[in-house]
Design an enzyme around this catalytic site. Structure first.
Site, mmCIF file in Angstrom:
data_model
loop_
_atom_site.group_PDB
_atom_site.id
_atom_site.type_symbol
_atom_site.label_atom_id
_atom_site.label_comp_id
_atom_site.label_asym_id
_atom_site.label_seq_id
_atom_site.Cartn_x
_atom_site.Cartn_y
_atom_site.Cartn_z
ATOM 1 N N HIS A 143 -9.478 1.307 -2.223
ATOM 2 C CA HIS A 143 -8.242 1.774 -2.868
ATOM 3 C C HIS A 143 -7.903 0.780 -3.981
ATOM 4 O O HIS A 143 -8.247 -0.401 -3.887
ATOM 5 C CB HIS A 143 -7.149 1.775 -1.799
ATOM 6 C CG HIS A 143 -5.822 2.338 -2.197
ATOM 7 N ND1 HIS A 143 -4.909 1.628 -2.945
ATOM 8 C CD2 HIS A 143 -5.241 3.530 -1.948
ATOM 9 C CE1 HIS A 143 -3.822 2.368 -3.118
ATOM 10 N NE2 HIS A 143 -3.992 3.525 -2.529
ATOM 11 N N ASP B 244 -8.452 -4.247 4.687
ATOM 12 C CA ASP B 244 -7.355 -3.336 4.360
ATOM 13 C C ASP B 244 -7.290 -2.300 5.481
ATOM 14 O O ASP B 244 -8.140 -1.408 5.565
ATOM 15 C CB ASP B 244 -7.647 -2.686 2.994
ATOM 16 C CG ASP B 244 -6.649 -1.584 2.641
ATOM 17 O OD1 ASP B 244 -5.823 -1.218 3.505
ATOM 18 O OD2 ASP B 244 -6.709 -1.091 1.504
ATOM 19 N N GLN C 193 -5.447 2.664 6.474
ATOM 20 C CA GLN C 193 -5.838 3.978 6.992
ATOM 21 C C GLN C 193 -6.427 3.900 8.387
ATOM 22 O O GLN C 193 -6.691 4.928 9.001
ATOM 23 C CB GLN C 193 -6.865 4.634 6.043
ATOM 24 C CG GLN C 193 -6.344 4.908 4.653
ATOM 25 C CD GLN C 193 -5.305 6.024 4.621
ATOM 26 O OE1 GLN C 193 -5.165 6.795 5.568
ATOM 27 N NE2 GLN C 193 -4.563 6.110 3.526
ATOM 28 N N LYS D 238 2.416 4.742 6.911
ATOM 29 C CA LYS D 238 1.312 5.614 7.345
ATOM 30 C C LYS D 238 1.189 5.585 8.867
ATOM 31 O O LYS D 238 0.431 6.336 9.455
ATOM 32 C CB LYS D 238 -0.009 5.169 6.712
ATOM 33 C CG LYS D 238 -0.002 5.266 5.187
ATOM 34 C CD LYS D 238 -1.333 4.890 4.604
ATOM 35 C CE LYS D 238 -1.273 4.475 3.159
ATOM 36 N NZ LYS D 238 -1.137 5.558 2.201
ATOM 37 N N CYS E 271 -5.959 7.080 -5.868
ATOM 38 C CA CYS E 271 -5.951 5.636 -6.157
ATOM 39 C C CYS E 271 -7.320 5.029 -5.876
ATOM 40 O O CYS E 271 -7.415 3.923 -5.301
ATOM 41 C CB CYS E 271 -4.869 4.902 -5.368
ATOM 42 S SG CYS E 271 -3.222 5.466 -5.750
HETATM 43 N N1 PMP Z 1 -5.179 0.785 0.916
HETATM 44 C C1 PMP Z 1 -5.457 2.035 1.326
HETATM 45 C C2 PMP Z 1 -6.809 2.340 1.901
HETATM 46 C C3 PMP Z 1 -4.487 3.032 1.206
HETATM 47 O O1 PMP Z 1 -4.758 4.278 1.589
HETATM 48 C C4 PMP Z 1 -3.213 2.711 0.683
HETATM 49 C C5 PMP Z 1 -2.135 3.750 0.514
HETATM 50 N N2 PMP Z 1 -2.576 4.954 -0.035
HETATM 51 C C6 PMP Z 1 -2.980 1.388 0.279
HETATM 52 C C7 PMP Z 1 -3.983 0.452 0.420
HETATM 53 C C8 PMP Z 1 -1.665 0.962 -0.283
HETATM 54 O O2 PMP Z 1 -0.659 1.058 0.659
HETATM 55 P P1 PMP Z 1 0.870 0.861 0.225
HETATM 56 O O3 PMP Z 1 1.062 1.743 -0.978
HETATM 57 O O4 PMP Z 1 1.644 1.315 1.396
HETATM 58 O O5 PMP Z 1 1.045 -0.571 -0.097
#
Ligand code: PMP
Length: 418
Positions: A135, A212, A215, A238, A376
């Site tokens: 991401h 990270d 997910q 999430k 993203c």
């Molecule tokens: N890493 C991953 C794999 C994600 O899916 C997301 C959110 N889509 C993020 C990081 C970022 O999370 P946040 O916007 O809650 O900081």
């Protein structure tokens, strides 16, 4: 059905997932006159009433700032807020609650590691290793500190089916790599990465590993001790909790060695104009008034997850994923992007001759919420040679009937686009 799968099914037979679904008030609303089918939980999950009520109760009964007041409300607020730190520590099996830093989410957690841990250690010629499936939150912070330090970003490749090529990852762990940063589960592909295996190899070479977990946490049991990583980031929204909540877990030796990233109130022991003595972790990294009600809500989310049971959630999601994938494969011209062997119920897809945004817009008119776009993850889109995908991402509160209705809706809107 394999032996292990039938054992899982027996394990969750006692749970009535229709009743569990009713715990999520929003799921009973309609959209464009159709019952909502919410297949966008990887973007943000819906919240059980227990979480909504915990936040409501906090503001009605407890609201006060934390760690400052000696009055009753201040004490109650601090107790409720800090109880969530204990719950989060338990949830990820952290060796100590003091290693759990509250953040606004994964993005802030990764930036904290980038600026406080990695940047001071990087020299020109050094490198950070990421993977092709990250991401932007696990790419851009590293690029920013590479620009400042003269380090470079290295990228471990993946297969067409969306699995990390582990041997290539190992080969890329060369002496100039000062940190590896890998997603536990891909938000686009649903792939579960073999973190424990990667961590072992990183450590053999003295390279710290950041994971990270955004997910992963909603689907898998997260055990930072078993994973063997150095840093683990996750996001509360999430995980059935409020937005603006998340955590960074880090090994104590790293936290002790890291300077604070934000300065201000709450993170100090003593301030003089000549210099400041910082508080110990976790407070050293938690300047300013936090999202108190949000973390109280996240604590309620963790209680709720515990009540259902992570094994029951995994069993339910396995059933849903198998059904979803088989049903999607039966749609002519539909291509699932990401067919890893280890997956969570997240399927990206494209349909021949149909633009992802057009399909998502028409599906919305059928009551179906799926995300379309780059998720993203521009570099991953570039790898697959597409500008966007659609993504159906499920949680344990989804149903088999919704999957069938989703497939039927695809059939109807496709005719409109033909
Ligand atoms: N890493 C991953 C794999 C994600 O899916 C997301 C959110 N889509 C993020 C990081 C970022 O999370 P946040 O916007 O809650 O900081």
């Amino acid at each position: 059905m394999s032996g292990s799968q039938s054992t899982l099914n027996v394990a969750h037979q006692a749970l009535d997932f229709d009743r569990i679904r009713a715990d999520f008030p929003l799921l009973s609303r309609s959209v464009h006159g159709k019952p909502l089918i919410y297949f966008d939980s990887a973007n943000t999950s819906q919240k059980p009433a227990a979480v909504i009520e915990a936040v409501d109760h906090f503001y009605r009964q407890t609201n006060a700032n934390v760690a400052r007041a000696v009055h009753t409300l201040g004490d109650e607020a601090t107790t409720a807020y800090e109880a969530s730190r204990d719950k989060l520590a338990r949830f990820i099996n952290a060796p100590s609650r003091d290693e759990v830093i509250f953040t606004s989410g994964t993005t802030q957690a990764i930036n904290l590691v980038a600026y406080s841990y990695a940047l001071p250690r990087l020299n020109p010629g050094d490198a950070i290793l990421v993977t092709q499936m990250e991401h932007h939150a696990n790419i851009v912070p590293w690029q920013l500190i590479c620009e400042r330090s003269g380090a470079t970003l290295k990228v471990a490749p993946i297969t067409e089916s969306g699995e990390l090529i582990v041997e290539r990852f190992f080969e890329l762990l060369t002496p100039e790599v000062k940190l590896a940063a890998v997603t536990h589960v891909s938000n686009v592909l649903g792939t579960v990465n073999p973190i424990a295996v990667l961590a072992r190899e990183c450590h053999r070479r003295g390279i710290p590993l950041l994971v990270d977990g955004s997910q992963a946490a909603p689907h898998l049991r997260v055990d930072v001790r078993a994973l063997g990583c150095d840093f683990y980031a996750l996001t509360g929204h999430k995980l059935f909790g409020p937005t603006g909540t998340g955590l960074l877990w880090a090994r104590r030796e790293h936290l002790n060695a890291m300077p604070p990233f934000f300065g201000g109130g709450e993170m100090i022991r003593e301030v003089r104009f000549e210099g400041t003595v910082f508080a110990d972790p976790p407070h050293k990294f938690e300047a300013g008034t936090p999202n108190i009600a949000g973390f109280v809500g996240l604590g309620a989310a963790l209680d709720y997850i515990e009540l259902i049971g992570l094994d029951n959630i995994a069993a339910r999601e396995l059933e849903l994923r198998v059904h979803l994938t088989e049903a999607m494969r039966s749609v002519p011209g539909l291509r699932i992007i990401g067919e890893a062997r280890e997956k969570v119920p997240v399927n990206s897809f494209l349909i021949d001759g149909v633009h992802a945004h057009d399909l998502a817009t028409l599906l919305d008119h059928e009551g179906v919420a799926v995300r379309s776009g780059h998720h993203c993850a521009h570099p991953l889109m570039q790898f697959y040679g597409v500008a966007a995908t659609l993504r159906a991402s499920l949680a344990f509160y989804n149903t088999h009937e919704e999957i069938d209705a989703f497939i039927a809706a695809i059939g109807r809107v496709r005719k409109l686009l033909a």
